[in-house]
Design an enzyme around this catalytic site. Structure first.
Site, PDB file in Angstrom:
ATOM      1  N   VAL A 199      -7.766  29.705  -5.051  1.00 25.74           N
ATOM      2  CA  VAL A 199      -7.629  30.976  -4.351  1.00 25.74           C
ATOM      3  C   VAL A 199      -6.825  30.727  -3.091  1.00 25.74           C
ATOM      4  O   VAL A 199      -7.255  29.992  -2.198  1.00 25.74           O
ATOM      5  CB  VAL A 199      -9.003  31.580  -3.996  1.00 25.74           C
ATOM      6  CG1 VAL A 199      -8.833  32.875  -3.227  1.00 25.74           C
ATOM      7  CG2 VAL A 199      -9.824  31.809  -5.258  1.00 25.74           C
ATOM      8  N   CYS A 200      -5.643  31.310  -3.028  1.00 21.20           N
ATOM      9  CA  CYS A 200      -4.722  31.070  -1.928  1.00 21.20           C
ATOM     10  C   CYS A 200      -4.930  32.160  -0.873  1.00 21.20           C
ATOM     11  O   CYS A 200      -4.518  33.306  -1.060  1.00 21.20           O
ATOM     12  CB  CYS A 200      -3.289  31.101  -2.469  1.00 21.20           C
ATOM     13  SG  CYS A 200      -2.061  30.456  -1.336  1.00 21.20           S
ATOM     14  N   LEU A 201      -5.586  31.793   0.243  1.00 19.90           N
ATOM     15  CA  LEU A 201      -5.954  32.775   1.257  1.00 19.90           C
ATOM     16  C   LEU A 201      -6.055  32.086   2.615  1.00 19.90           C
ATOM     17  O   LEU A 201      -6.701  31.046   2.740  1.00 19.90           O
ATOM     18  CB  LEU A 201      -7.294  33.420   0.880  1.00 19.90           C
ATOM     19  CG  LEU A 201      -7.810  34.558   1.743  1.00 19.90           C
ATOM     20  CD1 LEU A 201      -6.913  35.786   1.634  1.00 19.90           C
ATOM     21  CD2 LEU A 201      -9.242  34.923   1.344  1.00 19.90           C
TER      22      LEU A 201
END
Length: 242
Positions: free
Chosen positions: A57-59
């Site tokens: 999850v790219c956040l």
């Protein structure tokens, strides 16, 4: 508690509407001074620039992507609820194509909006595949929730598919009805109409398997013999990366 499993329902007005998206969370020993580790149940599909098919999850809030100081995890301020709300509101949004930093500056341009519409069409197909995957292999302890959700939402999902096959744009379905999401008379691509028609028999079969009645009427004679989920072109699933 050091482990958590959460599910987010795709919101109306987005290409993720009515879908279920599962996330596993591990709270490391340094939490809450450090962010949690979050894994997305992708089923091997890449349906968002921020959600990798490997589960990443790219956040910024998770410190898995760059951002200014206020966008990153702040000890004593940031919370797990904030992470989930960010995934729902910032990642699973109406125009995920522009989540990719390299495409942000094309937002509002004719070329950018066209690519965004194409991305939404591809994303909805991947969301349909994710629905089938979730019904066939629901995450442990969420079996009843998954089957109950799709039992209750089956009609809305099929109404959306019918509207898309008739030319409606992705994301224009609200409470089982169709409304315009853009100015002007715009419609989806012929390729998308055909792709949705190819996928409907499979999702109808799954709905029927879990006990939904009378959904076979959404399958047209031209597609009733197609019971396989068609593979999307490679370019559709690897269009963007973060």
């Amino acid at each position: 508690m050091d482990l958590l499993r959460a599910v987010i329902v795709g919101a109306e007005g987005t290409p993720y509407h009515d879908g279920l998206f599962f996330f596993d969370v591990c709270f490391p020993c340094g939490y809450p001074n450090v962010p949690p580790n979050v894994y997305y149940h992708s089923g091997g599909l890449r349906l968002n620039p921020n959600l990798y098919n490997c589960g990443k999850v790219c956040l910024s809030l998770l410190n898995t992507w760059s951002g200014n100081k206020n966008e990153k995890w702040l000890p004593g301020v940031s919370t797990m609820l904030q992470v989930l709300v960010s995934i729902q509101g910032l990642i699973l949004n109406t125009k995920p194509y522009f989540n990719e930093p390299g495409y942000t500056n094309t937002n509002g341009s004719a070329a950018g909006e066209k690519r965004s519409e194409e991305y939404n069409e591809n994303t909805f197909i991947l969301s349909l595949k994710t629905m089938v995957y979730s019904m066939r292999r629901p995450p442990k302890h969420f079996e009843d929730l998954v089957l109950g959700h799709f039992y209750n939402r089956a009609r809305d999902i099929l109404v959306a598919c019918k509207a898309y096959m008739d030319g409606a744009q992705v994301g224009c379905l609200v409470k089982g009805g169709v409304q315009d999401v853009d100015e002007g008379d715009k419609s989806c691509s012929q390729r998308f109409k055909t792709s949705v028609a190819d996928h409907v028999p499979m999702i109808v079969a799954e709905f029927t398997r879990i006990g939904v009645k009378d959904c076979e009427r959404f399958v047209s004679p031209a597609t009733s013999g197609n019971n396989q989920i068609a593979s999307m072109p490679q370019a559709a699933t690897s269009m963007i990366s973060c």
